[in-house]
Every structure is written in structure tokens, then in C-alpha cells.
Design a protein around this motif. Structure first.
Motif, PDB file in Angstrom:
ATOM      1  N   GLY A 180     -19.698 -11.164   2.687  1.00  0.00           N
ATOM      2  CA  GLY A 180     -19.076 -10.718   3.927  1.00  0.00           C
ATOM      3  C   GLY A 180     -18.000  -9.690   3.653  1.00  0.00           C
ATOM      4  N   TRP A 181     -17.702  -8.900   4.665  1.00  0.00           N
ATOM      5  CA  TRP A 181     -16.720  -7.814   4.537  1.00  0.00           C
ATOM      6  C   TRP A 181     -16.059  -7.574   5.875  1.00  0.00           C
ATOM      7  CZ3 TRP A 181     -14.571  -3.794   1.595  1.00  0.00           C
ATOM      8  CH2 TRP A 181     -14.154  -2.652   2.287  1.00  0.00           C
ATOM      9  N   VAL A 182     -14.787  -7.182   5.834  1.00  0.00           N
ATOM     10  CA  VAL A 182     -14.088  -6.686   7.012  1.00  0.00           C
ATOM     11  C   VAL A 182     -12.939  -5.810   6.522  1.00  0.00           C
ATOM     12  CG1 VAL A 182     -12.414  -8.587   7.206  1.00  0.00           C
ATOM     13  CG2 VAL A 182     -13.120  -7.333   9.256  1.00  0.00           C
ATOM     14  N   SER A 183     -12.605  -4.788   7.303  1.00  0.00           N
ATOM     15  CA  SER A 183     -11.401  -4.013   7.022  1.00  0.00           C
ATOM     16  C   SER A 183     -10.499  -4.057   8.248  1.00  0.00           C
ATOM     17  CB  SER A 183     -11.725  -2.564   6.642  1.00  0.00           C
ATOM     18  OG  SER A 183     -12.277  -1.860   7.733  1.00  0.00           O
ATOM     19  N   ALA A 234      -1.908   1.749   6.945  1.00  0.00           N
ATOM     20  CA  ALA A 234      -1.750   0.371   6.451  1.00  0.00           C
ATOM     21  C   ALA A 234      -3.106  -0.319   6.356  1.00  0.00           C
ATOM     22  CB  ALA A 234      -0.797  -0.418   7.352  1.00  0.00           C
ATOM     23  N   TRP A 235      -4.056   0.365   5.753  1.00  0.00           N
ATOM     24  CA  TRP A 235      -5.443  -0.108   5.690  1.00  0.00           C
ATOM     25  C   TRP A 235      -5.610  -1.138   4.577  1.00  0.00           C
ATOM     26  CZ3 TRP A 235      -9.415  -0.392   2.197  1.00  0.00           C
ATOM     27  CH2 TRP A 235     -10.727  -0.474   2.694  1.00  0.00           C
ATOM     28  N   THR A 236      -6.425  -2.151   4.843  1.00  0.00           N
ATOM     29  CA  THR A 236      -6.821  -3.090   3.794  1.00  0.00           C
ATOM     30  C   THR A 236      -8.202  -3.632   4.120  1.00  0.00           C
ATOM     31  OG1 THR A 236      -6.030  -4.922   2.408  1.00  0.00           O
ATOM     32  CG2 THR A 236      -5.943  -5.242   4.803  1.00  0.00           C
ATOM     33  N   ALA A 237      -8.791  -4.348   3.184  1.00  0.00           N
ATOM     34  CA  ALA A 237     -10.111  -4.942   3.400  1.00  0.00           C
ATOM     35  C   ALA A 237     -10.184  -6.283   2.693  1.00  0.00           C
ATOM     36  CB  ALA A 237     -11.219  -4.024   2.893  1.00  0.00           C
ATOM     37  N   ARG A 244     -10.870 -13.106  -0.071  1.00  0.00           N
ATOM     38  CA  ARG A 244      -9.869 -12.429  -0.893  1.00  0.00           C
ATOM     39  C   ARG A 244      -9.836 -10.948  -0.532  1.00  0.00           C
ATOM     40  NH1 ARG A 244     -12.589  -9.301  -4.413  1.00  0.00           N
ATOM     41  NH2 ARG A 244     -14.625  -9.977  -5.186  1.00  0.00           N
ATOM     42  N   GLU A 245      -8.774 -10.281  -0.970  1.00  0.00           N
ATOM     43  CA  GLU A 245      -8.693  -8.842  -0.758  1.00  0.00           C
ATOM     44  C   GLU A 245      -9.777  -8.143  -1.577  1.00  0.00           C
ATOM     45  OE1 GLU A 245      -4.965  -6.962  -1.281  1.00  0.00           O
ATOM     46  OE2 GLU A 245      -3.891  -8.304   0.086  1.00  0.00           O
ATOM     47  N   ALA A 246     -10.339  -7.098  -0.989  1.00  0.00           N
ATOM     48  CA  ALA A 246     -11.370  -6.336  -1.694  1.00  0.00           C
ATOM     49  C   ALA A 246     -10.767  -5.583  -2.867  1.00  0.00           C
ATOM     50  CB  ALA A 246     -12.037  -5.361  -0.729  1.00  0.00           C
ATOM     51  N   ASP A 277     -15.732  -4.045  -6.173  1.00  0.00           N
ATOM     52  CA  ASP A 277     -16.609  -4.667  -5.170  1.00  0.00           C
ATOM     53  C   ASP A 277     -17.513  -3.647  -4.492  1.00  0.00           C
ATOM     54  OD1 ASP A 277     -15.610  -7.333  -5.364  1.00  0.00           O
ATOM     55  OD2 ASP A 277     -13.887  -6.784  -4.117  1.00  0.00           O
ATOM     56  N   ALA A 278     -17.249  -2.367  -4.682  1.00  0.00           N
ATOM     57  CA  ALA A 278     -17.927  -1.331  -3.901  1.00  0.00           C
ATOM     58  C   ALA A 278     -19.452  -1.430  -3.950  1.00  0.00           C
ATOM     59  CB  ALA A 278     -17.456   0.048  -4.341  1.00  0.00           C
TER      60      ALA A 278
END
Length: 298
Positions: A58-61, A44-47, A4-6, A10-11
Motif C-alpha cells: 500500500g501507498w499514500v502521500s 511539506a510532502w511525505t509518503a 512506515r514512512e516511504a 521503495d521506489a
């Protein structure tokens, strides 16, 4: 497993995960929360996060790289998975989410990063290694002595500066920095978000060398508790070869240590011989490596 979108809340979990996988990357909870809540302009940043049993594993941007003149170039940044959840498709699902986000933006070429043992994973997904990046650490006990600047040079904390003077020096010094793409299109608004307004920037420790009112070299410190990240150190081309980059970095390290920082981390492209030499003289030791990897989106 759910992708899902961060979200801003979630930080803390994201920072805890990052500290486990990349203990040498210093990014605090509040600066991470702000990035998620108020993404960088023009990029246009997202994570995305991966959850298992409501736990972030898990995480990715992903972003359009807005600091280069090369069109349609994107980045997939710091994809990482908790060690206990690897080889279960989590990384593949995160990479797919990031790629699916970038493709409709018109992105055609992507840069990602991979640890050496993740290069087979990168290659399976069409990414080829491009450049090696060295991570280094410096124990600040004892701290470097506060250096004496040469005649005509003033050492000033960046807190005392007009930020536009620092921006001008940053743009000039980064123009020929080694990398996969040139950093030649950084707007003031983007720089202000990324650097000046970053909640982790220690403006009292970050130091600039000033000559006749202009910033000619500088070293920026991002801090989280007793750890710091040397975010960027550089000098404008006309003042290179005078030791000013090392001067400002030594002063920044000294000031950070005086305010309680105990360990400093940094990273450099392996082709950046001048900066690697400065770090070696300051006592940094290599601790890890990553590779930038490039792929075409079809």
C-alpha cells in the motif's frame, strides 16, 4: 501489517504496485525515487507505505497544497492497496497515517481521490465526492501527423526554451482550470521542481507554441519507457479559441511516438469541456474515472 514512512529504495515496489492498481498513471522509478528522497519544496510532502511480510502492499502521500492561495488546504494523494490485501484495514491505516501527519501542520481541509468503487470507504471516513475526473488513453500507432502551425506561430520543443517563459505560460493558463481549489500561488521554485526538473519530463517531445518570443500554448509529456502521460496542456487566455492547445498536443504526441512511445494517457476534470473536446478530436478514449473528495479535519 506495518505502516512506515516511504524510503527512496521503495521506489521500484511502489511503481510496480501503482502499475497494478492504476495502470494508466505513468510515473517512473527514478522520478518516484527522487520525490521520496527530495520532496517538493514548500509543500511539506511525505509518503507512507504499508508492508506485509516485508512486501509493499500500500501507498499514500500527503502534502500541504502550496499552489493555491487558500490557506490550510492539504492533499492525500493516490492512496492505494494491493487487491490481495484489501478489506484488512490497510487503507484505513494509511489514511490515518496521512491524516495524523497533516493535522499538526494546521491543515483544516483535505482533498483526496477515490475510484468509484471506493466512494463508500471515502464517505465512511468523512470524505464527500466533489468532482469527477476522466482518464483517457490514445494508441499512438498510428501517431498524429505533425501539424502545420498558422502564420506567426512557431512550434518548438521545450528543450529549446528558457524555462521561465514556460512557467509564465503555465501560471497564466492554469489560473481558471476547473478544480476544488484555484491554482493561483505556484512559485517558480515549486514549478521548477514539479515540471522542469522532473526526471520523467521529455523535453524533446513536450512542445510549445511561440508568438513574438512568448509561449502562448504548450503540451508537456512525462514518459516512462514506451508509455507517456500528457501532464498538462494549456494556452494563455489571450490566445484561446485559435486551436493552439490542440496544435501543441498533436505535435507533442507526434514527437513522442517518433521516439518510441506507443500509448498516451491523460486525465481531465469532467467540467473541462474544451480539453475533453480536444482529446476526443485527437482520438483519446475514456478508460477510467476517479472522484476528488473533500473532508474537514477537526
Amino acid at each position: 501489517m506495518r505502516i512506515r514512512e516511504a524510503q527512496p529504495n521503495d521506489a521500484p515496489a511502489v511503481v510496480a504496485l501503482r502499475a497494478l492498481v492504476f495502470p494508466y498513471v505513468v510515473r517512473g522509478v527514478e522520478s518516484t525515487r527522487k520525490m521520496i528522497a527530495e520532496p517538493p519544496p514548500e509543500e511539506a510532502w511525505t509518503a507512507f507505505v504499508a508492508e506485509v511480510d516485508a512486501r509493499v502492499v500500500g501507498w499514500v502521500s500527503a502534502e500541504r497544497i502550496g499552489t493555491t492561495s487558500i490557506a490550510n488546504f492539504g492533499g492525500i494523494n493516490l492512496l492505494h492497496v494491493h487487491p490481495e490485501h484489501r478489506r484488512r484495514g490497510v487503507g484505513t491505516a494509511l489514511l490515518a497515517a496521512a491524516t495524523d501527519y497533516l493535522r499538526p501542520l494546521g491543515i483544516r481541509r483535505v482533498r483526496a481521490v477515490a475510484l468509484p468503487d471506493a466512494l463508500p470507504f471515502a464517505r465512511r471516513h468523512g470524505y464527500e465526492p466533489s468532482r469527477e475526473v476522466r482518464y483517457s488513453a490514445l494508441d499512438l500507432n498510428p501517431a498524429p501527423a505533425l501539424p502545420e502551425p498558422p502564420a506567426g506561430v512557431r512550434l518548438r520543443p521545450v528543450a529549446d526554451l528558457d524555462p521561465r517563459l514556460l512557467y509564465v505560460a503555465d501560471v497564466a493558463s492554469a489560473a481558471d482550470e476547473p478544480g476544488d481549489v484555484p491554482v493561483d500561488a505556484k512559485s517558480y521554485e515549486s514549478w521548477q521542481y514539479e515540471v522542469w526538473d522532473n526526471l520523467g519530463l521529455d523535453k524533446a517531445a513536450s512542445t510549445a507554441a511561440v508568438v513574438d518570443g512568448a509561449v502562448v500554448a504548450f503540451s508537456l509529456v512525462k514518459r516512462d519507457g514506451d508509455r507517456m502521460w500528457s501532464d498538462y496542456t494549456g494556452s494563455v487566455p489571450a490566445y484561446r479559441g485559435r486551436g493552439l492547445a490542440r496544435l501543441t498536443k498533436a505535435a507533442a504526441l507526434h514527437r513522442a511516438a517518433a521516439s518510441g512511445v506507443r500509448i498516451a494517457y491523460t486525465s481531465n476534470d469532467e467540467a473541462n469541456a474544451p480539453m475533453l473536446a480536444i482529446n476526443a478530436r485527437l482520438g483519446y478514449r475514456p478508460i477510467a474515472a476517479q472522484w476528488s473528495c473533500l473532508a474537514e479535519l477537526t
